[in-house]
Motif scaffolding. Structure first.
Motif, PDB file in Angstrom:
ATOM      1  N   LEU A   1      10.067  34.831 117.484  1.00 12.15           N
ATOM      2  CA  LEU A   1      10.778  33.551 117.614  1.00 12.15           C
ATOM      3  C   LEU A   1      12.053  34.139 118.002  1.00 12.15           C
ATOM      4  N   SER A   2      12.784  35.271 117.233  1.00 14.53           N
ATOM      5  CA  SER A   2      13.867  35.647 117.476  1.00 14.53           C
ATOM      6  C   SER A   2      14.009  36.153 118.763  1.00 14.53           C
ATOM      7  N   ALA A   3      12.926  36.973 119.246  1.00 13.97           N
ATOM      8  CA  ALA A   3      12.915  37.551 120.540  1.00 13.97           C
ATOM      9  C   ALA A   3      12.864  36.456 121.737  1.00 13.97           C
ATOM     10  N   ILE A   4      12.177  35.242 121.479  1.00 12.52           N
ATOM     11  CA  ILE A   4      12.191  34.416 122.584  1.00 12.52           C
ATOM     12  C   ILE A   4      13.406  33.693 122.731  1.00 12.52           C
ATOM     13  N   HIS A   5      14.212  33.419 121.506  1.00  9.35           N
ATOM     14  CA  HIS A   5      15.657  32.784 121.515  1.00  9.35           C
ATOM     15  C   HIS A   5      16.674  33.735 122.293  1.00  9.35           C
ATOM     16  N   ARG A   6      16.493  35.047 122.056  1.00  8.23           N
ATOM     17  CA  ARG A   6      17.324  35.856 122.617  1.00  8.23           C
ATOM     18  C   ARG A   6      17.186  36.109 124.137  1.00  8.23           C
ATOM     19  N   ILE A   7      15.974  36.186 124.680  1.00  9.55           N
ATOM     20  CA  ILE A   7      16.092  36.369 126.097  1.00  9.55           C
ATOM     21  C   ILE A   7      15.866  35.180 126.771  1.00  9.55           C
ATOM     22  N   THR A   8      15.885  33.988 126.255  1.00  7.99           N
ATOM     23  CA  THR A   8      15.791  32.624 127.247  1.00  7.99           C
ATOM     24  C   THR A   8      17.165  32.097 127.384  1.00  7.99           C
ATOM     25  N   THR A   9      17.387  32.141 129.069  1.00 15.63           N
ATOM     26  CA  THR A   9      18.770  31.746 129.265  1.00 15.63           C
ATOM     27  C   THR A   9      18.587  30.338 130.331  1.00 15.63           C
ATOM     28  N   LYS A  10      17.350  30.315 130.719  1.00 13.23           N
ATOM     29  CA  LYS A  10      17.192  28.894 131.517  1.00 13.23           C
ATOM     30  C   LYS A  10      16.191  28.214 131.225  1.00 13.23           C
ATOM     31  N   LYS A  11      16.143  26.742 131.696  1.00 15.40           N
ATOM     32  CA  LYS A  11      15.245  26.148 131.321  1.00 15.40           C
ATOM     33  C   LYS A  11      13.538  26.394 131.961  1.00 15.40           C
ATOM     34  N   TRP A  12      12.604  26.288 131.134  1.00 13.33           N
ATOM     35  CA  TRP A  12      11.321  26.630 131.777  1.00 13.33           C
ATOM     36  C   TRP A  12      10.369  25.896 131.145  1.00 13.33           C
ATOM     37  N   ARG A  13       9.544  25.462 132.036  1.00  6.08           N
ATOM     38  CA  ARG A  13       8.331  24.517 131.420  1.00  6.08           C
ATOM     39  C   ARG A  13       7.051  25.509 131.467  1.00  6.08           C
ATOM     40  N   ILE A  14       6.395  25.540 130.308  1.00  2.00           N
ATOM     41  CA  ILE A  14       5.297  26.413 130.319  1.00  2.00           C
ATOM     42  C   ILE A  14       4.235  25.555 129.684  1.00  2.00           C
ATOM     43  N   MET A  15       2.973  25.862 130.548  1.00  4.49           N
ATOM     44  CA  MET A  15       1.512  25.064 130.287  1.00  4.49           C
ATOM     45  C   MET A  15       0.634  26.070 129.648  1.00  4.49           C
ATOM     46  N   GLU A  16       0.016  25.488 128.704  1.00  2.00           N
ATOM     47  CA  GLU A  16      -1.053  25.977 128.179  1.00  2.00           C
ATOM     48  C   GLU A  16      -2.353  25.205 128.563  1.00  2.00           C
ATOM     49  N   VAL A  17      -3.499  25.805 128.758  1.00  3.23           N
ATOM     50  CA  VAL A  17      -4.497  25.180 129.454  1.00  3.23           C
ATOM     51  C   VAL A  17      -5.812  25.452 128.592  1.00  3.23           C
ATOM     52  N   CYS A  18      -5.674  25.090 127.296  1.00  2.00           N
ATOM     53  CA  CYS A  18      -6.760  25.276 126.271  1.00  2.00           C
ATOM     54  C   CYS A  18      -6.489  24.239 125.183  1.00  2.00           C
ATOM     55  N   GLY A  19      -7.414  23.584 124.937  1.00  2.00           N
ATOM     56  CA  GLY A  19      -7.304  22.412 123.695  1.00  2.00           C
ATOM     57  C   GLY A  19      -7.038  23.112 122.341  1.00  2.00           C
ATOM     58  N   GLY A  20      -7.596  24.198 122.192  1.00  4.82           N
ATOM     59  CA  GLY A  20      -7.440  25.115 121.023  1.00  4.82           C
ATOM     60  C   GLY A  20      -6.004  25.363 120.938  1.00  4.82           C
ATOM     61  N   GLN A  21      -5.395  25.810 121.995  1.00  2.00           N
ATOM     62  CA  GLN A  21      -4.120  26.157 121.840  1.00  2.00           C
ATOM     63  C   GLN A  21      -3.258  25.037 121.728  1.00  2.00           C
TER      64      GLN A  21
END
Length: 360
Positions: free
Chosen positions: A17-37
Motif C-alpha cells: 500500500l505504501s508503494a502504491i501511494h508513493r508511485i501514484t501521481t495520476k488518476k487511473w481506472r483499473i478493472m478486475e475481471v474475476c468474481g473471486g477478486q
C-alpha cells in the motif's frame, strides 16, 4: 506461517500500500475481471485503502452474472418437465428468470438437484435410467476442462440419458469488447489467475498490444491483489503496456496445455450472448457437432418466447465499468440478497452481493 497466510500478511499489505501511494501521481481506472477478486477486494476493504486517484472497476467475471435470461428460462423449462432430473450448482438456484427461479420450480415439484461435483451427475444418470439427467454447465475457461472430462466419461460408460445445458464463456473476448469501449475508460487490467492457469497468457498479450492496456495476472488473496494493482499502476505511470505475471506460483506462460486440449476436443467457439453485454463474437464455447447428442439444446424442443429482462437491474453498466453497484437505484432497496432483481446480487462472486455484504 502457512503458505496461504503469507498472502494475507498485514506487514506485506502495508508495504505494498505504501508503494502504491508513493508511485501514484495520476488518476487511473483499473478493472478486475474475476468474481473471486471482486469478492476479496470488498471483503478486505482494499478499495478504501488505495489512493483516491485509483478507481477499481468490476468487470464481467462472474459466470452466474453473465448467463443471459434466455438460458435461465430454458433451464427453468427443462427443470419443470416430469421426465427430467435437472442438476446445477447452488448459486444458480436463485438466479431470476423471466418469472421464477429454480427454487420455485423445485417447490412446484420439479426434480432439481444441487450438486458439488459435475461428475456426480453421471451417477444420478446411471441410477435413474428412465429419466433424462441434465446438468447446467456454466462458467469460464477454468471450469470447462471438467465439462470435457464429464462428456468423455459419459461416452466411455455409454450413458445415453445425460446432456449438458451450456452457458460457457471465454474471458478475453469480453475484455476485448470493454477495452475497446471508450465510455468504459479502462486504463489497466487485473487478469484472473485461475483462467490463465488453464489458458496461459497469449491472448492477454494480444489485448495489451492492441489496446495499449497494461495487464497483470494476479491471484485472489489481499497481497496478490495489491501486488497486481502495484504492478499495473507502475506500468501506467511509466507509460508501458505489457502482460506481467504476478501469480507465477500458479500460472505459467503456456497455462495447462493438456487441459486446454481436452476443451478443444469437445468444444468449439461460437458467438455467444452475455447478460448485460449482448452478443460478443467468438466469446462462447459449445459442444462440437460430433457430440451434439450431449447438447440439451439439441435434444429438447423449447417453447420459444422472448425473455423478460428486468429493466431495474443495471448489471450491464456495472460490468462495463460505467457505474458502481451503489449508483444503481435498486441496490440495497428493491434489490437485496433476499430478493435479488439481478444475477450480480445472487452469487457470492457477484459484485452487488459483495458490495451489499461488505460495503453497504
Amino acid at each position: 506461517m502457512s503458505r496461504t497466510n503469507e498472502f494475507k500478511d498485514a506487514s506485506r499489505m502495508r508495504t505494498l500500500l505504501s508503494a502504491i501511494h508513493r508511485i501514484t501521481t495520476k488518476k487511473w481506472r483499473i478493472m478486475e475481471v474475476c468474481g473471486g477478486q471482486t469478492y476479496a477486494l470488498s471483503r478486505y476493504r482494499i478499495e478504501e485503502l488505495l489512493p483516491e486517484k485509483i478507481t477499481m472497476l468490476h468487470g464481467p467475471g462472474c459466470p452466474v452474472c453473465v448467463t443471459p435470461a434466455i438460458m435461465i428460462d430454458r433451464a427453468l423449462e427443462l427443470a419443470s418437465r416430469p421426465e427430467v432430473i435437472f442438476c446445477t450448482f447452488g448459486d444458480m438456484m436463485r438466479v431470476p428468470g423471466s418469472r421464477k427461479d429454480l427454487i420455485q420450480v423445485k417447490a412446484e415439484g420439479g426434480d432439481v438437484r444441487m450438486i458439488y461435483s459435475p461428475l456426480d451427475t453421471l451417477k444420478i444418470a446411471t441410477d435413474n435410467p428412465k429419466k433424462e439427467v441434465i446438468f447446467f454447465a456454466i462458467g469460464f475457461e477454468t471450469t470447462t476442462p471438467i465439462y470435457a472430462l464429464l462428456i468423455q466419461q459419459a461416452q466411455k460408460r455409454g450413458i445415453k440419458n445425460f446432456s449438458l445445458l451450456t452457458a460457457i464463456y471465454t474471458i478475453p473476448a469480453a475484455i476485448d469488447l470493454i477495452a475497446g469501449d471508450t465510455d468504459s475508460r479502462v486504463n489497466g487490467l487485473l487478469a484472473a489467475g485461475h483462467v490463465c492457469a488453464v489458458t496461459g497468457t497469449a491472448k492477454y498479450k494480444e489485448i495489451a498490444a492492441r489496446h495499449k492496456l497494461p495487464v497483470t495476472v494476479t491471484g485472489f488473496e489481499p497481497v496478490d491483489l495489491l501486488y497486481g494493482i502495484y504492478k499495473t499502476i507502475k506500468q501506467l505511470e511509466e507509460e508501458t503496456c505489457r502482460v506481467e505475471n504476478g501469480y507465477s506460483r500458479v500460472v505459467s506462460e503456456k497455462g495447462n496445455p493438456k487441459a486446454w486440449e481436452a476443451v478443444q476436443q469437445f468444444f468449439k467457439p461460437y458467438d455467444s450472448s452475455w447478460r448485460g453485454l449482448g452478443e460478443i463474437p467468438g466469446s462462447g464455447l459449445i459442444l462440437r457437432p460430433e457430440y451434439e447428442h450431449y447438447n440439451a439444446e439439441k435434444r429438447f424442443i423449447f417453447t420459444e418466447s422472448a425473455p423478460i429482462e428486468k429493466q431495474i437491474c443495471r448489471a450491464g453498466k456495472i460490468m462495463r465499468g460505467l457505474m458502481t453497484p451503489k449508483q444503481c437505484p435498486a441496490f440495497g432497496k428493491l434489490c437485496t440478497p433476499d430478493h435479488p432483481e439481478g444475477a450480480p446480487m445472487v452469487s457470492s462472486e457477484g459484485v452487488c452481493s459483495a458490495y451489499y455484504r461488505y460495503n453497504h
